[in-house]
Every structure is written in C-alpha cells, then in structure tokens.
Design an enzyme around this catalytic site. Structure first.
Site, PDB file in Angstrom:
ATOM      1  CG  ASP A 176      55.671  61.796 -30.631  1.00  0.00           C
ATOM      2  OD1 ASP A 176      56.793  61.357 -30.908  1.00  0.00           O
ATOM      3  OD2 ASP A 176      55.219  61.826 -29.466  1.00  0.00           O
ATOM      4  CG  ASP A 192      46.799  52.323 -38.447  1.00  0.00           C
ATOM      5  OD1 ASP A 192      47.673  53.199 -38.307  1.00  0.00           O
ATOM      6  OD2 ASP A 192      46.721  51.589 -39.455  1.00  0.00           O
ATOM      7  CD  GLN A 241      54.464  49.613 -29.639  1.00  0.00           C
ATOM      8  OE1 GLN A 241      55.231  49.863 -30.566  1.00  0.00           O
ATOM      9  NE2 GLN A 241      53.534  50.461 -29.256  1.00  0.00           N
TER      10      GLN A 241
HETATM   11  N1  AAT Z   1      57.179  61.143 -27.633  1.00  0.00           N
HETATM   12  C1  AAT Z   1      58.269  60.330 -28.053  1.00  0.00           C
HETATM   13  C2  AAT Z   1      57.908  58.925 -28.193  1.00  0.00           C
HETATM   14  C3  AAT Z   1      57.601  58.322 -29.358  1.00  0.00           C
HETATM   15  S1  AAT Z   1      56.347  57.244 -29.165  1.00  0.00           S
HETATM   16  C4  AAT Z   1      55.681  56.872 -30.685  1.00  0.00           C
HETATM   17  C5  AAT Z   1      54.278  56.282 -30.512  1.00  0.00           C
HETATM   18  O1  AAT Z   1      53.747  56.054 -31.820  1.00  0.00           O
HETATM   19  C6  AAT Z   1      54.201  54.941 -29.778  1.00  0.00           C
HETATM   20  O2  AAT Z   1      53.434  55.088 -28.620  1.00  0.00           O
HETATM   21  C7  AAT Z   1      53.520  53.997 -30.780  1.00  0.00           C
HETATM   22  O3  AAT Z   1      52.626  53.086 -30.184  1.00  0.00           O
HETATM   23  C8  AAT Z   1      52.794  54.995 -31.682  1.00  0.00           C
HETATM   24  N2  AAT Z   1      52.456  54.488 -33.021  1.00  0.00           N
HETATM   25  C9  AAT Z   1      53.199  53.700 -33.829  1.00  0.00           C
HETATM   26  N3  AAT Z   1      52.541  53.420 -34.961  1.00  0.00           N
HETATM   27  C10 AAT Z   1      51.329  54.041 -34.894  1.00  0.00           C
HETATM   28  C11 AAT Z   1      50.196  54.117 -35.756  1.00  0.00           C
HETATM   29  N4  AAT Z   1      50.180  53.475 -36.930  1.00  0.00           N
HETATM   30  N5  AAT Z   1      49.136  54.857 -35.361  1.00  0.00           N
HETATM   31  C12 AAT Z   1      49.147  55.509 -34.167  1.00  0.00           C
HETATM   32  N6  AAT Z   1      50.190  55.462 -33.296  1.00  0.00           N
HETATM   33  C13 AAT Z   1      51.273  54.740 -33.654  1.00  0.00           C
HETATM   34  C14 AAT Z   1      58.341  58.543 -30.642  1.00  0.00           C
HETATM   35  C15 AAT Z   1      59.807  58.300 -30.526  1.00  0.00           C
HETATM   36  C16 AAT Z   1      60.601  58.493 -31.786  1.00  0.00           C
HETATM   37  C17 AAT Z   1      61.824  57.633 -31.747  1.00  0.00           C
HETATM   38  C18 AAT Z   1      62.714  57.829 -32.923  1.00  0.00           C
HETATM   39  N7  AAT Z   1      63.766  56.830 -32.967  1.00  0.00           N
END
Ligand code: AAT
Length: 292
Positions: free
Chosen positions: A159, A140, A34
C-alpha cells in the site's frame, strides 16, 4: 498550491489536475520525506494529501483498503503472517484485522509523521494499529524486505504512494525479487498498480517484471476510487510457485468467515461478486496489458 509541483505538471498525470473544495485545513507539515496535508472537504470527508497527491478520503477509502486486503487474503486458505508495505494511515491494518486466522501482521512504513498525523485525524483508519497482532517497523520497506527471512509471509500487501519520491524503488525489479523471496511457496502479493487510464507503460513494466519473478498466477485487477486521478486504481495480484492460487474464485470467501463480517466496522465495498468482477478488463486494457 500546497505542493512542489505546478497544478498541471505532476509527472504522474501531466496535463490534468483534480480538485475538491476545501472547507478547512486541519494540518499542514513537512516530514523528512514529504509534505503532509489534511483537510476537511465538502463532499468526501477528511482527506490526506502527500506531496500534493490525494492518498485517501474518508468517503471512498473503503473501496481501496477493502479491495487491496480481501482480494489476496480471501484467495488463500487461512492466512497467518502478513506484511504491509507503506499503509501508515492504518486502514489496511484495520481490514487485515478482520481475518481471524491471521497471527502476525508486520507493517513497514517509512514516515512516522504520517502515522502520528493519521492517529490524530483519521481514528477510523488508525484503529488498525491497535490490533495486538500488529508490529510496526519504521523504515524503508525496500531495505526491510532485503533483510527479511525467506518464506516468511503468506501475503504481502504493498500500500505505497506513487513511484515518485520515497516509493520509487517499490516498482523496480529488485523490490519484486525480494518480495517473492520473502513469501512462502504459494504465498501472494497484492500491490498498488496505478490506473489503467493513465499508466499503461508503468503497469506493463510491473507486469513483465512480475511474470519473471513470480512463478504462479499474475493478474491486474481494478476498483473505483472517485478521489484518485481517473477515478480508478488497480492492483497486481501475484502468487509464487507452490500450491496454485486461483484468484478468480476465492478459496477463503469473506461470507464464510464469521469474524470478518462481525468486525466493529461493516464492510462497505468488498463482497465475493465484486472480487470476481475486479478481474474484468475493458477491451483497451485487455489489449494493452494481456500481452505482458
Ligand atoms: N492507504 C492509502 C494510502 C496510501 S499511503 C502510502 C504510504 O506509503 C505513505 O504513508 C508513505 O509514507 C509510504 N511509503 C512510501 N514509500 C515508502 C517506502 N519506501 N517504504 C515504506 N513506506 C513507504 C497509498 C495511496 C495510493 C495512492 C495512489 N495514487
């Protein structure tokens, strides 16, 4: 325009755009997964943006991180093992670390660059990584959960970012099945579940999958986060078969946990009253979501 979508064309909220005044761009980069942007805003402190979507702002992150953690962890007696999915900023870890009963915190974040950038620009959140109970897994989370032993966790906190890009799988049935399997009987899931103003169908789908996969109680709860689209965000709270979990009146209230309140950072948002209030739905949401 620092993202791959046109302003009014983000598939999560087509036809609208939200803005904050940028005082200074602090970081701009691209990982394997991203586009990452950090800027200093005029009203909300520093802001983290992934693929053009606000993930957190310093001023209101307390509402999201405190609720996504304490709603589930105050609902079960003495949580010991917790898994965080996503959460690379560390804010969720910081909140879990208040709970002195917790012995082990696994976190599975897909994007190492998010972690590095947050350690540099958001030390008040990334401090969560310093807790010695934390074990970081970069990868992942869907894959991580497929390989997790059954009955391993007391609580799983999802999250994750919105379900476009790397988080797509995290709202689908197989993910919830592996989550339910990785929880012990009577364990709980708290999962980011978008906005009742914007995402009725997505929430309905998530609710109906969870009703089939989790055999305990299921609720949609919500909180106010001004920097997220619509200013509100929800969570799904689910429990597995086992000791019934009464989410509405927490068995492990925060006020009774000296360690939780004596943490280096004060709670800014969560308390037991707001815990109970989070279950109250506006009439339209009750109609749209209760049947699912
Ligand atoms: N604490 C609030 C911030 C977030 S961050 C969400 C995180 O999820 C990101 O760092 C992203 O890299 C991670 N992520 C995404 N997909 C995966 C995956 N498949 N496995 C592990 N990590 C992942 C959340 C904000 C919410 C916003 C709502 N609009």
């Amino acid at each position: 325009k620092a993202n791959k979508f046109h302003y009014y064309n983000n598939p999560m909220w087509p036809g609208e755009a939200h803005s904050m005044k940028v005082e200074k761009i602090l970081y701009q980069g691209k990982s394997e997964y991203q586009e990452i942007l950090v800027f200093e805003s005029s009203n909300y402190g520093k802001v983290l943006v992934l693929d053009g979507i606000v993930q957190l702002a310093e001023k209101d992150e307390c509402a999201y991180q405190e609720m996504i953690v304490h709603l589930p962890l105050c609902s079960i007696p003495s949580p010991k093992t917790v898994l965080v999915v996503g959460g690379g900023d560390g804010g969720v870890l910081r909140e879990i670390s208040r709970h002195t009963s917790v012995e082990k915190i696994d976190i599975c974040e897909i994007d190492e660059l998010v972690i590095d950038v947050c350690k540099k620009y958001f030390p008040d959140l990334a401090v969560g990584f310093e807790d010695p109970r934390v074990q970081l897994h970069v990868g992942d989370a869907a894959e991580f959960l497929r390989n997790a032993p059954s009955g391993m966790y007391d609580a799983i906190i999802v999250d994750s970012s919105d379900p476009i890009g790397p988080a797509q799988e995290l709202v689908e049935r197989p993910f919830f099945e592996t989550t339910a399997r990785a929880l012990r009987p009577g364990g709980v899931l708290c999962c980011m579940a978008e906005s009742m103003w914007l995402h009725t169908h997505l929430i309905q789908d998530m609710l109906s999958i969870c009703r089939e996969t989790f055999k305990g109680s299921i609720h949609y709860v919500w909180t106010s986060v001004p920097t997220y689209p619509s200013g509100a965000i929800g969570f799904l709270l689910c429990s597995t078969n086992g000791t019934p979990v009464n989410f509405l009146s927490p068995i492990n209230p925060i006020e009774k946990q000296e360690g939780a309140l004596k943490h280096s950072r004060e709670l800014k948002y969560y308390n037991s009253e707001i815990h109970t209030a989070a279950f109250a739905l506006p009439t339209f949401a009750m109609k749209e979501l209760k049947a699912y």
